[in-house]
Design a protein around this motif. Structure first.
Motif, PDB file in Angstrom:
ATOM      1  N   HIS A  43       0.819  -1.197   0.000  1.00 22.22           N
ATOM      2  CA  HIS A  43       0.000   0.000   0.000  1.00 22.22           C
ATOM      3  C   HIS A  43       0.865   1.264   0.000  1.00 22.22           C
ATOM      4  CE1 HIS A  43      -3.888   1.968   1.776  1.00 22.22           C
ATOM      5  NE2 HIS A  43      -3.567   2.435   0.585  1.00 22.22           N
ATOM      6  N   ASP A  54      -5.184   0.391  -3.566  1.00 21.94           N
ATOM      7  CA  ASP A  54      -6.567   0.819  -3.361  1.00 21.94           C
ATOM      8  C   ASP A  54      -7.486   0.230  -4.425  1.00 21.94           C
ATOM      9  OD1 ASP A  54      -5.944   2.385  -1.132  1.00 21.94           O
ATOM     10  OD2 ASP A  54      -5.477   4.130  -2.367  1.00 21.94           O
ATOM     11  N   GLU A 281      -9.199   0.370   5.124  1.00 20.33           N
ATOM     12  CA  GLU A 281      -9.183   0.785   3.721  1.00 20.33           C
ATOM     13  C   GLU A 281     -10.375   1.670   3.389  1.00 20.33           C
ATOM     14  OE1 GLU A 281      -7.929   1.209  -0.214  1.00 20.33           O
ATOM     15  OE2 GLU A 281      -6.881   0.597   1.612  1.00 20.33           O
TER      16      GLU A 281
END
Length: 327
Positions: A43, A54, A281
């Protein structure tokens, strides 16, 4: 998103990814703990935000690939259809709970589709179970054509022989009734141990083994850093974020201050209590797109930030339509 939260995501992903398996290894061998989270993309890769993480968290790895190459217009159109599905109560807004549920759904969908593919490939007759001998022959039969030296050869720290040994142990761990055959549920635990609470100790064991390069039973700061950052040459200076991680190792990870991480310290690091990947997230995506800061997203806000959610490489539109299914 606060620095602490982004760093937590980075640390979790780095820890559970471990050593990457070489691309030359057959597909059936390339399954690692928490593969969904790794997706071969951290990430925060090199301290910089990696938007592909993402996209894959929001869409799932397979669906994310369908968006690669679409024009911005087509990406927005398809994203709009997804937003309508996420909006469970049909109030025109995407709240944290709805986005969290969607991300969790994409993870479950990816795991289910991945298991179905591998199950069908190794069990074409769709028997209720697969035995180890059949699986080993299908996946590792090529080893018979390799010399003992070739089987021991390592690429990026992984040898075929070691992968076979790891899979054998993982198979036995997933085999709850000890008949050396796996039902589809047990096979799911074998391929994706991150999704099964009973396999958490195995995930910890594999992660620790991957990090412990010199196999001395403990993780040094260089091994800790080495899994996050590898300089391209000896003259390369470490970036500031690496220096921060060295400090974090000393101040927060190495609880007993002996200069190393033991298994318990690694466990506390990679499995923090109450950590929810889907919620983390979801919060990150809302932070990125929530223009009016009301902690929920309108369809317009999502579409305006379509690149955050799905991305676009804007290649030939006709070719893209030929390659990808419609929603």
């Amino acid at each position: 998103m606060s620095n602490n939260k982004t760093r937590m995501v980075l640390l979790l992903v780095v820890a559970i990814v471990g050593a990457a398996i070489a691309s030359s290894i057959p597909d059936d061998l390339a399954h690692n703990p928490l593969e969904y989270d790794s997706l071969h993309n951290k990430h925060f890769d090199g301290g910089e935000h990696n938007s592909q993480f993402d996209h894959e968290a929001f869409l799932g790895p397979d669906e994310s690939k369908k968006f690669d190459g679409l024009t911005p217009e087509e990406s927005r159109r398809r994203l709009g259809l997804i937003v309508d599905r996420i909006d469970e109560n049909k109030d025109g807004l995407i709240n944290l709970s709805e986005l969290k549920n969607w991300i969790a759904y994409t993870q479950r969908r990816y795991i289910e589709e991945d298991v179905n593919r591998v199950w069908k490939r190794n069990n074409p007759d769709n028997n209720k179970t697969i035995n180890w001998e059949t699986y080993q022959k299908a996946v590792y039969g090529f080893l018979e054509d390799l010399s003992p030296e070739e089987q021991e050869e390592e690429d990026n720290g992984v040898s075929y022989k070691n992968i076979l040994k790891r899979d054998r142990f993982r198979w036995s761990t997933a085999d709850k009734d000890l008949d050396d055959c796996l039902t589809k549920e047990e096979f799911t635990a074998f391929l994706h141990p991150e999704d099964h609470p009973s396999m958490k100790d195995l995930v910890l064991h594999e992660t620790f083994s991957d990090l412990d390069k010199d196999k001395d039973g403990k993780i040094s700061v260089d091994e800790y850093i080495g899994d996050m950052f590898r300089p391209s040459s000896e003259d390369d200076e470490e970036p500031e974020w690496v220096a921060n991680e060295r400090e974090a190792f000393s101040l927060h990870r190495d609880i007993d201050n002996d200069g190393y991480l033991n298994e318990e310290e690694v466990k506390l690091w990679i499995t923090p209590q109450d950590f929810d990947h889907s919620e983390t997230e979801a919060k990150h995506l809302i932070f990125e797109a929530d223009v009016d800061h009301d902690e929920q997203l309108t369809k317009a806000e999502v579409l305006d930030k379509y690149d955050v959610f799905v991305g676009s490489q804007a290649t030939d539109f006709g070719e893209a339509l030929a390659r990808h299914d419609e929603f």
